[in-house]
Each structure stands twice: as C-alpha cells, then as structure tokens.
Write a protein that holds these residues in place. Sequence first.
Motif, short mmCIF file in Angstrom:
data_model
loop_
_atom_site.label_atom_id
_atom_site.label_comp_id
_atom_site.label_asym_id
_atom_site.label_seq_id
_atom_site.Cartn_x
_atom_site.Cartn_y
_atom_site.Cartn_z
N ASP A 27 0.79 -1.23 0.00
CA ASP A 27 0.00 0.00 0.00
C ASP A 27 0.82 1.28 0.00
O ASP A 27 0.36 2.32 -0.47
CB ASP A 27 -0.94 0.02 1.20
CG ASP A 27 -2.05 -1.03 1.09
OD1 ASP A 27 -2.31 -1.51 -0.03
OD2 ASP A 27 -2.65 -1.36 2.13
N VAL A 28 2.05 1.25 0.56
CA VAL A 28 2.83 2.49 0.65
C VAL A 28 3.26 2.96 -0.73
O VAL A 28 3.32 2.17 -1.69
CB VAL A 28 4.06 2.33 1.57
CG1 VAL A 28 3.62 2.00 2.98
CG2 VAL A 28 5.01 1.26 1.03
N ASP A 29 3.56 4.24 -0.83
CA ASP A 29 3.99 4.81 -2.12
C ASP A 29 5.50 4.70 -2.31
O ASP A 29 5.98 4.65 -3.45
CB ASP A 29 3.58 6.30 -2.17
CG ASP A 29 2.08 6.48 -2.03
OD1 ASP A 29 1.34 6.01 -2.91
OD2 ASP A 29 1.65 7.09 -1.03
N LEU A 30 6.23 4.67 -1.22
CA LEU A 30 7.69 4.65 -1.28
C LEU A 30 8.22 3.88 -0.08
O LEU A 30 7.66 3.97 1.01
CB LEU A 30 8.23 6.09 -1.25
CG LEU A 30 9.74 6.29 -1.06
CD1 LEU A 30 10.50 5.77 -2.27
CD2 LEU A 30 10.06 7.76 -0.80
N ILE A 31 9.31 3.14 -0.29
CA ILE A 31 9.94 2.41 0.80
C ILE A 31 11.36 2.91 1.01
O ILE A 31 12.18 2.94 0.09
CB ILE A 31 9.97 0.89 0.52
CG1 ILE A 31 8.54 0.33 0.47
CG2 ILE A 31 10.78 0.16 1.60
CD1 ILE A 31 8.48 -1.14 0.12
N ARG A 38 19.30 -5.70 -0.63
CA ARG A 38 18.72 -6.68 0.29
C ARG A 38 17.20 -6.56 0.33
O ARG A 38 16.49 -7.56 0.37
CB ARG A 38 19.31 -6.50 1.69
CG ARG A 38 20.76 -6.91 1.78
CD ARG A 38 21.26 -6.94 3.22
NE ARG A 38 20.54 -7.91 4.04
CZ ARG A 38 20.91 -8.24 5.27
NH1 ARG A 38 21.99 -7.69 5.80
NH2 ARG A 38 20.23 -9.12 5.96
N SER A 39 16.73 -5.33 0.34
CA SER A 39 15.28 -5.12 0.39
C SER A 39 14.61 -5.57 -0.90
O SER A 39 13.48 -6.06 -0.89
CB SER A 39 14.96 -3.65 0.66
OG SER A 39 15.43 -3.27 1.94
N LEU A 40 15.31 -5.43 -2.03
CA LEU A 40 14.76 -5.88 -3.30
C LEU A 40 14.57 -7.40 -3.31
O LEU A 40 13.61 -7.91 -3.88
CB LEU A 40 15.68 -5.46 -4.45
CG LEU A 40 15.17 -5.75 -5.87
CD1 LEU A 40 13.83 -5.06 -6.11
CD2 LEU A 40 16.20 -5.31 -6.90
N LYS A 41 15.48 -8.11 -2.63
CA LYS A 41 15.33 -9.57 -2.55
C LYS A 41 14.05 -9.93 -1.79
O LYS A 41 13.33 -10.86 -2.19
CB LYS A 41 16.54 -10.18 -1.84
CG LYS A 41 17.83 -10.14 -2.66
CD LYS A 41 18.97 -10.79 -1.89
CE LYS A 41 20.27 -10.75 -2.69
NZ LYS A 41 21.40 -11.37 -1.94
N LEU A 42 13.75 -9.19 -0.74
CA LEU A 42 12.53 -9.44 0.02
C LEU A 42 11.31 -9.13 -0.83
O LEU A 42 10.36 -9.93 -0.88
CB LEU A 42 12.51 -8.58 1.29
CG LEU A 42 11.21 -8.64 2.11
CD1 LEU A 42 10.97 -10.05 2.64
CD2 LEU A 42 11.25 -7.62 3.25
N PRO A 51 8.94 1.51 -5.42
CA PRO A 51 10.18 2.30 -5.49
C PRO A 51 10.91 2.25 -4.15
O PRO A 51 10.29 2.35 -3.08
CB PRO A 51 9.68 3.72 -5.80
CG PRO A 51 8.24 3.74 -5.40
CD PRO A 51 7.74 2.35 -5.61
N LEU A 52 12.23 2.07 -4.20
CA LEU A 52 13.07 1.97 -3.01
C LEU A 52 14.06 3.13 -2.99
O LEU A 52 14.61 3.51 -4.01
CB LEU A 52 13.84 0.65 -2.99
CG LEU A 52 13.04 -0.66 -3.00
CD1 LEU A 52 13.98 -1.83 -3.18
CD2 LEU A 52 12.24 -0.80 -1.72
N LYS A 53 14.29 3.67 -1.79
CA LYS A 53 15.33 4.67 -1.60
C LYS A 53 16.18 4.28 -0.40
O LYS A 53 15.65 3.85 0.62
CB LYS A 53 14.72 6.06 -1.37
CG LYS A 53 14.19 6.72 -2.62
CD LYS A 53 13.80 8.17 -2.35
CE LYS A 53 13.32 8.86 -3.62
NZ LYS A 53 12.96 10.28 -3.36
N THR A 76 2.42 8.18 1.39
CA THR A 76 2.69 7.36 2.56
C THR A 76 4.02 6.64 2.35
O THR A 76 4.23 6.00 1.31
CB THR A 76 1.57 6.33 2.80
OG1 THR A 76 0.36 7.03 3.10
CG2 THR A 76 1.91 5.42 3.96
N VAL A 77 4.90 6.75 3.32
CA VAL A 77 6.25 6.18 3.21
C VAL A 77 6.41 5.05 4.22
O VAL A 77 6.02 5.17 5.39
CB VAL A 77 7.32 7.27 3.48
CG1 VAL A 77 8.71 6.64 3.56
CG2 VAL A 77 7.29 8.31 2.37
#
Length: 223
Positions: A27-31, A38-42, A51-53, A76-77
Amino acid sequence: MSKLILIPTPIGNLDDITLRAIECIKDVDLILCEDTRRSLKLLNHLQIRKPLKSFHKFNEHSKVEKVIIEIQSGITVGLISDAGTPSISDPGYLIVKMCIDNNIDVECLPGPTALIPALVISGLPSERFTFEGFLPVKKGRKTRLQELSSEKRTMIFYESPYKLYKTLKDFYEYFGPEREISISKELTKIFEDTQRGKIKDIIDNYKNKKLKGEFVIVVKGLK
C-alpha cells in the motif's frame, strides 16, 4: 492520509513476515531501506514492486528533510531495515522524531526483532531486562561496562562476529568469570545456535575462530 509506517521485516526466515506487513508494503507509495539490494530480494520474494530509496545511518541526516517534504506532499512512506524492527539498533529514531515535530502521523507494526527470542530461549530471568544494543567500540566503552557491572536486570547486547571474542573478554573482566550468559547466533536461520553457561566456560569456544552471522548476547544481572 499521508504518514510514515515502520514495517518490521524478518531477521532471517522470510516466512516470519506478517500478513499485515505484506499489505502495508503493497500500500505504501515509497519504501526507505538500509540496503536497496537486500530489500529488493525481500520484495521479489513477496512478488511486490515498489520504489526503493536508501536510508541508512550514513545518509539519514542529509535525506530526512527531503523525506519529510515528500510525506507532506501527500504520500505514505514505509521504513524498513535490513532485518527486524526499524529504530532498534537501526535507523528510525531521527525520522520518527522529525515526523512528530512536523505533525505527521507515525505508525509502527509489531513484528520480528532478535532480542526477544534470544532472551526467551536464554533461560535467564526475563521479567525485567535492559537492551543495550551494540557497545561503544572505543570512546565510552569502559565507562559503559563499569556502569553495567552492577546492573541487576538481565542485559541484552548485539555483537558482530568480528568483535564477539573481544566483547566476551570485556565481560569476563567487568562482569566476572562466573556470570551466566547465553549467546545466540543466526536466529530463525538454518544454522541457528545458542550456547549457554558461565563466561569462563564459554569464552574459549570463540577464540581464534572465523565466525559468521549476527550474535545476541544475554547476560544475567548481578545478584
């Protein structure tokens, strides 16, 4: 409504993520995350694209104001760490404080953290405890250990494999050889292991060994 959501992630076993955490990630717009790789693997494991920052201890001070502006714009982040609950020995405090100061809603989901399983399986008193995280590497280390030498509550520490033996030697010196401890590594993972006993009986198990994984040390308080 725009807000910040702290989303705990598994400390090892990916099946430990909660259904609610998965829905929030969707649901969030940005992580914001410590390590985008590592987060992309999850996220790939969950089959979610977002989108990841990067947001870690080395850049959070330079990025936090921009993130606040983004949230105020109406998004929402979500904040996640490499493992466990954000802000527990990981980035999180600064952005939460900034959100509160700017009247931005903050939500935190319950979820994984290594300190509680390590405490529960240690066999040491768990009704009252203090979480110390990582000890100072140099400045303030001696003072902290001196203060903790008289702590009556059970103490919980995080330590890397590279500094584990040094920390155990410091515990031997400041807490005494008879103090009971429990050392857990790789919690929830394939090679999970916990060693329990007195410092004098355990310390040599970690001498001159190439250690891997992350460790949680639980130390019995002073009687």
